[in-house]
Design a protein around this motif. Structure first.
Motif, PDB file in Angstrom:
ATOM      1  N   ASP A  41     -14.765 115.807 -59.567  1.00  0.00           N
ATOM      2  CA  ASP A  41     -15.277 114.768 -58.672  1.00  0.00           C
ATOM      3  C   ASP A  41     -16.765 114.965 -58.374  1.00  0.00           C
ATOM      4  OD1 ASP A  41     -12.818 113.573 -58.575  1.00  0.00           O
ATOM      5  OD2 ASP A  41     -12.222 114.478 -56.660  1.00  0.00           O
ATOM      6  N   ARG A  42     -17.164 116.204 -58.194  1.00  0.00           N
ATOM      7  CA  ARG A  42     -18.576 116.472 -57.909  1.00  0.00           C
ATOM      8  C   ARG A  42     -19.455 116.082 -59.091  1.00  0.00           C
ATOM      9  NH1 ARG A  42     -20.918 119.285 -53.782  1.00  0.00           N
ATOM     10  NH2 ARG A  42     -19.533 120.084 -52.162  1.00  0.00           N
ATOM     11  N   ILE A  43     -19.020 116.430 -60.284  1.00  0.00           N
ATOM     12  CA  ILE A  43     -19.793 116.060 -61.469  1.00  0.00           C
ATOM     13  C   ILE A  43     -19.894 114.550 -61.574  1.00  0.00           C
ATOM     14  CG2 ILE A  43     -19.731 116.005 -63.995  1.00  0.00           C
ATOM     15  CD1 ILE A  43     -18.765 118.843 -63.985  1.00  0.00           C
ATOM     16  N   LEU A  44     -18.790 113.869 -61.346  1.00  0.00           N
ATOM     17  CA  LEU A  44     -18.768 112.412 -61.429  1.00  0.00           C
ATOM     18  C   LEU A  44     -19.724 111.780 -60.417  1.00  0.00           C
ATOM     19  CD1 LEU A  44     -17.509 109.913 -62.714  1.00  0.00           C
ATOM     20  CD2 LEU A  44     -15.609 110.121 -61.090  1.00  0.00           C
ATOM     21  N   HIS A  45     -19.681 112.229 -59.174  1.00  0.00           N
ATOM     22  CA  HIS A  45     -20.574 111.686 -58.147  1.00  0.00           C
ATOM     23  C   HIS A  45     -22.030 112.023 -58.470  1.00  0.00           C
ATOM     24  CE1 HIS A  45     -16.838 111.286 -55.836  1.00  0.00           C
ATOM     25  NE2 HIS A  45     -17.496 110.429 -55.068  1.00  0.00           N
ATOM     26  N   HIS A  46     -22.260 113.229 -58.976  1.00  0.00           N
ATOM     27  CA  HIS A  46     -23.619 113.667 -59.323  1.00  0.00           C
ATOM     28  C   HIS A  46     -24.204 112.787 -60.426  1.00  0.00           C
ATOM     29  CE1 HIS A  46     -26.653 117.012 -59.584  1.00  0.00           C
ATOM     30  NE2 HIS A  46     -26.850 116.447 -60.776  1.00  0.00           N
ATOM     31  N   GLU A  47     -23.454 112.612 -61.513  1.00  0.00           N
ATOM     32  CA  GLU A  47     -23.972 111.849 -62.647  1.00  0.00           C
ATOM     33  C   GLU A  47     -24.064 110.357 -62.336  1.00  0.00           C
ATOM     34  OE1 GLU A  47     -25.365 113.313 -64.983  1.00  0.00           O
ATOM     35  OE2 GLU A  47     -24.641 115.316 -64.505  1.00  0.00           O
ATOM     36  N   ALA A  48     -23.168 109.849 -61.519  1.00  0.00           N
ATOM     37  CA  ALA A  48     -23.251 108.447 -61.116  1.00  0.00           C
ATOM     38  C   ALA A  48     -24.528 108.198 -60.310  1.00  0.00           C
ATOM     39  CB  ALA A  48     -22.020 108.055 -60.296  1.00  0.00           C
ATOM     40  N   GLY A  49     -24.936 109.196 -59.541  1.00  0.00           N
ATOM     41  CA  GLY A  49     -26.195 109.077 -58.810  1.00  0.00           C
ATOM     42  C   GLY A  49     -27.371 108.961 -59.761  1.00  0.00           C
ATOM     43  N   HIS A  50     -27.412 109.813 -60.788  1.00  0.00           N
ATOM     44  CA  HIS A  50     -28.462 109.718 -61.813  1.00  0.00           C
ATOM     45  C   HIS A  50     -28.447 108.342 -62.474  1.00  0.00           C
ATOM     46  CE1 HIS A  50     -29.807 113.818 -61.688  1.00  0.00           C
ATOM     47  NE2 HIS A  50     -28.650 114.333 -62.074  1.00  0.00           N
ATOM     48  N   PHE A  51     -27.256 107.888 -62.842  1.00  0.00           N
ATOM     49  CA  PHE A  51     -27.113 106.628 -63.579  1.00  0.00           C
ATOM     50  C   PHE A  51     -27.629 105.450 -62.757  1.00  0.00           C
ATOM     51  CE2 PHE A  51     -24.569 104.670 -67.122  1.00  0.00           C
ATOM     52  CZ  PHE A  51     -24.874 103.341 -66.832  1.00  0.00           C
ATOM     53  N   LEU A  52     -27.157 105.332 -61.515  1.00  0.00           N
ATOM     54  CA  LEU A  52     -27.517 104.177 -60.699  1.00  0.00           C
ATOM     55  C   LEU A  52     -29.008 104.140 -60.401  1.00  0.00           C
ATOM     56  CD1 LEU A  52     -26.791 101.686 -59.083  1.00  0.00           C
ATOM     57  CD2 LEU A  52     -26.205 103.163 -57.152  1.00  0.00           C
TER      58      LEU A  52
END
Length: 228
Positions: free
Chosen positions: A73-84
């Protein structure tokens, strides 16, 4: 230079060998068994480090960590932040990965993450004004993963590589060493504001990336939730 993950495995192996030496007499285990196992693991790690730049070790450790839902979950939230934030700042995204195995299959180093298409950024990339604008945009994107984790969890566990990228970029632009902390805080604040202003898009993007939705479909999803 050995990757930190490889050094960690070697340290664990040495610790395991020491611990086994203390426990084998208690459980009547032949000393040769834990010793051979430890040396075997250390041998494989050494071969991986020298021949494959530690990729096998990285994949193994990430695979083990991926068994934990909080890590995923942390990786997902982290990378989604980069993406957005990259999308909002007009930085083209070429793809993304969420595990070391996915990154390896795509020829990406380390644990992977969001990949950018920098060739489309500017018609005149050598212009001073364009270079400064590009630096500011990338600093914000690099800090977006940490910003996302902080907003969701109250603190960030990842982002060491992101901070290093920011530091190396400032060094490349011959900026003063003391500017790093200021730039990092500025970029973090910018990223946090952008995420908060587009929280619905961020939450929708998290769900989409968890299902490995294509970059194009992620773009359309963000557009559906975008607030200018």
């Amino acid at each position: 230079m050995m990757q930190q993950t490889t050094l960690n495995v070697i340290a664990i192996g040495i610790f395991g060998m020491t611990l086994s030496a203390l426990l084998t007499p208690i459980f009547n285990i032949p000393p040769a068994i834990p010793a051979l196992a430890t040396f075997g693991i250390l041998g494989l790690v050494t071969v991986d480090s020298l021949s494959f730049q530690g990729k096998g070790t990285t994949v193994l450790l990430d695979w083990l960590a991926q068994r934990r839902s909080d890590y995923r979950d942390r990786i997902l939230h982290h990378e989604a932040g980069h993406f957005l934030v990259a999308y909002l700042l007009g930085i083209p995204i070429a793809g993304y990965t969420l595990t070391a195995w996915e990154a390896l299959k795509q020829g990406q180093p380390g644990l992977g993450g969001v990949q950018f298409d920098t060739q489309q950024l500017s018609p005149n990339p050598l212009a001073i004004g364009e270079m400064r604008l590009t630096l500011d945009r990338f600093c914000t994107v690099w800090m977006a993963g940490i910003a996302a984790e902080t907003l969701v969890y109250g603190e960030a566990e990842g982002g060491i590589d992101d901070c290093q990228k920011l530091k190396e970029a400032l060094r490349l632009f011959e900026r003063p060493v003391g500017e790093f902390t200021t730039k990092q805080r500025w970029a973090m604040l910018q990223a946090q504001t952008m995420l908060q202003d587009n929280w619905e898009a961020y939450e929708a993007l998290i769900k989409a990336m968890a299902e490995r939705t294509s970059v194009g479909d992620c773009y359309r999803l963000i557009q559906d939730h975008y607030h200018s």
